[in-house]
Design a protein around this motif. Sequence first.
Motif, PDB file in Angstrom:
ATOM      1  N   ALA A 163       6.523  -5.864   7.056  1.00  0.00           N
ATOM      2  CA  ALA A 163       5.005  -6.737   7.221  1.00  0.00           C
ATOM      3  C   ALA A 163       4.824  -5.089   8.628  1.00  0.00           C
ATOM      4  CB  ALA A 163       5.222  -7.643   8.581  1.00  0.00           C
ATOM      5  N   CYS A 164       3.182  -4.760   8.318  1.00  0.00           N
ATOM      6  CA  CYS A 164       3.286  -3.961   9.149  1.00  0.00           C
ATOM      7  C   CYS A 164       2.586  -4.064  11.114  1.00  0.00           C
ATOM      8  CB  CYS A 164       1.439  -2.519   8.645  1.00  0.00           C
ATOM      9  SG  CYS A 164       1.363  -2.532   7.431  1.00  0.00           S
ATOM     10  N   GLY A 165       3.370  -3.530  11.868  1.00  0.00           N
ATOM     11  CA  GLY A 165       3.586  -3.951  12.996  1.00  0.00           C
ATOM     12  C   GLY A 165       2.074  -3.273  14.021  1.00  0.00           C
ATOM     13  N   GLY A 209       0.237  11.180   9.474  1.00  0.00           N
ATOM     14  CA  GLY A 209      -0.851  10.317   9.118  1.00  0.00           C
ATOM     15  C   GLY A 209      -0.090   8.763   8.538  1.00  0.00           C
ATOM     16  N   TRP A 210      -1.308   8.161   9.479  1.00  0.00           N
ATOM     17  CA  TRP A 210      -0.450   6.600   9.017  1.00  0.00           C
ATOM     18  C   TRP A 210      -0.042   5.493   8.451  1.00  0.00           C
ATOM     19  CZ3 TRP A 210      -4.416   1.832   9.013  1.00  0.00           C
ATOM     20  CH2 TRP A 210      -3.898   0.347   9.837  1.00  0.00           C
ATOM     21  N   HIS A 211      -0.708   6.670   7.161  1.00  0.00           N
ATOM     22  CA  HIS A 211      -0.466   5.244   6.665  1.00  0.00           C
ATOM     23  C   HIS A 211       1.119   5.737   5.548  1.00  0.00           C
ATOM     24  CE1 HIS A 211      -4.631   4.610   6.358  1.00  0.00           C
ATOM     25  NE2 HIS A 211      -4.790   5.926   5.926  1.00  0.00           N
ATOM     26  N   GLU A 215       3.528   6.818   7.624  1.00  0.00           N
ATOM     27  CA  GLU A 215       4.404   6.192   7.915  1.00  0.00           C
ATOM     28  C   GLU A 215       4.996   4.716   7.725  1.00  0.00           C
ATOM     29  OE1 GLU A 215       2.401   5.990  12.447  1.00  0.00           O
ATOM     30  OE2 GLU A 215       2.073   7.517  12.033  1.00  0.00           O
ATOM     31  N   CYS A 216       4.243   4.081   7.009  1.00  0.00           N
ATOM     32  CA  CYS A 216       4.474   2.651   6.536  1.00  0.00           C
ATOM     33  C   CYS A 216       5.201   2.983   5.541  1.00  0.00           C
ATOM     34  CB  CYS A 216       2.809   2.038   6.069  1.00  0.00           C
ATOM     35  SG  CYS A 216       2.435   0.797   8.363  1.00  0.00           S
ATOM     36  N   SER A 217       4.984   3.800   5.013  1.00  0.00           N
ATOM     37  CA  SER A 217       5.926   4.095   3.351  1.00  0.00           C
ATOM     38  C   SER A 217       6.442   4.842   3.012  1.00  0.00           C
ATOM     39  CB  SER A 217       4.859   5.141   2.518  1.00  0.00           C
ATOM     40  OG  SER A 217       4.007   4.750   1.807  1.00  0.00           O
ATOM     41  N   PRO A 257      -8.206   0.748   3.729  1.00  0.00           N
ATOM     42  CA  PRO A 257      -6.760   2.044   3.022  1.00  0.00           C
ATOM     43  C   PRO A 257      -6.254   1.664   3.134  1.00  0.00           C
ATOM     44  CG  PRO A 257      -8.234   3.280   4.515  1.00  0.00           C
ATOM     45  CD  PRO A 257      -9.053   1.945   5.258  1.00  0.00           C
ATOM     46  N   HIS A 258      -5.565   1.648   4.725  1.00  0.00           N
ATOM     47  CA  HIS A 258      -4.024   1.110   4.262  1.00  0.00           C
ATOM     48  C   HIS A 258      -2.920   0.912   3.355  1.00  0.00           C
ATOM     49  CE1 HIS A 258      -0.558   2.022   6.998  1.00  0.00           C
ATOM     50  NE2 HIS A 258      -0.265   0.633   7.395  1.00  0.00           N
ATOM     51  N   HIS A 259      -3.928   0.009   3.032  1.00  0.00           N
ATOM     52  CA  HIS A 259      -2.965  -0.665   1.814  1.00  0.00           C
ATOM     53  C   HIS A 259      -2.659   0.040   0.564  1.00  0.00           C
ATOM     54  CE1 HIS A 259      -0.818  -4.715   4.239  1.00  0.00           C
ATOM     55  NE2 HIS A 259      -0.603  -2.673   4.686  1.00  0.00           N
ATOM     56  N   ASN A 304      -3.267   3.316   0.363  1.00  0.00           N
ATOM     57  CA  ASN A 304      -3.019   4.045   0.504  1.00  0.00           C
ATOM     58  C   ASN A 304      -1.667   4.324   0.665  1.00  0.00           C
ATOM     59  OD1 ASN A 304      -5.756   4.761   0.206  1.00  0.00           O
ATOM     60  ND2 ASN A 304      -5.746   5.806   2.583  1.00  0.00           N
ATOM     61  N   GLU A 305      -0.740   3.216   0.793  1.00  0.00           N
ATOM     62  CA  GLU A 305       0.484   3.086   0.755  1.00  0.00           C
ATOM     63  C   GLU A 305       1.488   2.831  -0.919  1.00  0.00           C
ATOM     64  OE1 GLU A 305       2.831   0.071   3.054  1.00  0.00           O
ATOM     65  OE2 GLU A 305       0.713  -0.021   4.474  1.00  0.00           O
ATOM     66  N   ILE A 306       0.612   1.837  -1.421  1.00  0.00           N
ATOM     67  CA  ILE A 306       0.417   2.167  -2.768  1.00  0.00           C
ATOM     68  C   ILE A 306       0.661   3.649  -3.450  1.00  0.00           C
ATOM     69  CG2 ILE A 306       0.022   1.020  -5.052  1.00  0.00           C
ATOM     70  CD1 ILE A 306      -0.928  -1.187  -3.401  1.00  0.00           C
TER      71      ILE A 306
HETATM   72 ZN    ZN Z   1       1.607  -0.598   7.735  1.00  0.00          ZN
END
Ligand code: ZN
Length: 464
Positions: A27-29, A205-207, A209-211, A234-236, A238-240
């Motif tokens: 889960a994105c925090g 970049g933020w994206h 980080e989660c990947s 765009p976050h998810h 871009n993660e994909i």
């Molecule tokens: Zn995230």
Amino acid sequence: MLKLRNTLSGLVEELQPLEGRRVRMYACGLTVYDYGHIGNFRTFVSVDLLRRYLKFQGFEITHVMNFTDVDDNTIDRAARERVSLRELTDRYIDVFLEDMRTLNLETPELMPRATDHIPEMLSLIERLLKRGYAYVSEGSVYFRVGAFPGYGKLSKINLEGNIAGARVDADKYDKDNARDFVLWKAPKREGEPGWETPWGRGRPGWHLECSAMSMRYLGETFDIHCGGVDLIFPHHENEIAQSECATGKPFVRFWYHTEFLQVEGEKMSKSLGNYLTLRDLVAKGFKPMAIRYALISVPYRRQLNFTFDGLRAAGKTLEGLLDFRRRLQEATCESGASPALTEAVARARAEFIEGMDDDLNTARALGAIHSLVRDANIAVAEGSLRAGDREALLEFLAEADQVLGVLGHEEGELLDSEIQDLIRERNQARGDRNFGRSDEIRILLAERGILLEDTKAGTRWRRK
Ligand code: ZN
Ligand code: AMP
């Protein structure tokens, strides 16, 4: 069998974990530069509900929730307050952990911070550069959106009109700005936090980080990725793109997105300034469990319109349930069980589970509890409640509350910070020779199980 709506397929699908009975979820925090508002908590509570229901169904969980402790917002705020990034983010992580306890949120198995995972991020960038999905320009690294044919599969965005080579540097942007996005950013200002890399000093970049954090702990393909609907693009997306291009594997099987909490038709958000923090509501006298009840009463796939009236109504409904339970606990009844109530409990349990299986339809699950309470109240009034019914009813409430988390939490329990605030206020009152108030505070604390001891070094406290 639990079915969830999967944003990726657009369908409600059965959840089958990749590996036996273990569910790996991310889960994105919170971005930790300020207090979380109750819109944020709507999403965190809905993730908590998913987690609790999976456990209830016998799954084992590895749940990762990160802290975004370096991005545009955290850096700006730290600069404005003239504190280090670490100092600022430490402060808001502590606040968030306390808010989680207040709302009875279970602690995820892992809570990584982005700044502790820079090596993982750099290695992802290196893989993307090597495979031709990324390029360096003026000390920053960008992801080449046109190189990934799958771009847009989550948000269903159409990339037509996208200008090849045009770039976007901001962490947050909208669909009109779909361009090559930034993986690693060259510093914009003197003194900005940064890390040395082969392509120059900078920050992630933020994206990215989660990947990096999700794959570090859950593997290159995992079961569920959660967040609010504003993160789909765009976050998810871009993660994909980053993850699948780096690994050549599917990144996530289920995308679980919570709809907005709204205020007067608009998303509650810091940028709109229409937000209330959890602490604002508690300070206004609302009980945390009433807030949690209000947040879960609308299924996560539907927008929830926040109103004070709605919150008061949730508080009343919850009070009703607690009263009902208290009366049951205190009731003396003859042994045996009434067939009608035995059946009503079985029906309620089945309906609760069917409701939750149906894409976590909490309205249906709560409805099952309320109609059982009505049946039981009639039995109590008629004097037909038996000891066996009482046990069955209490057991069902306890079972349902493993998932809902609104009945079992000790309302009266004060947080350490609240205790310290009251002690400070008491010392102030004593200094002002306002002994009425200082006694009041001592008694209030004693009623909540907090004992005070005045020593030369100051006031010490402990829980009874
Ligand atoms: Zn995230
Ligand atoms: P942020 O700190 O902005 O990254 O947000 C933390 C989480 O809260 C993300 O999953 C967001 O999607 C979610 N969120 C933000 N605003 C709202 C809202 N008004 N309603 C529901 N979820 C929200």
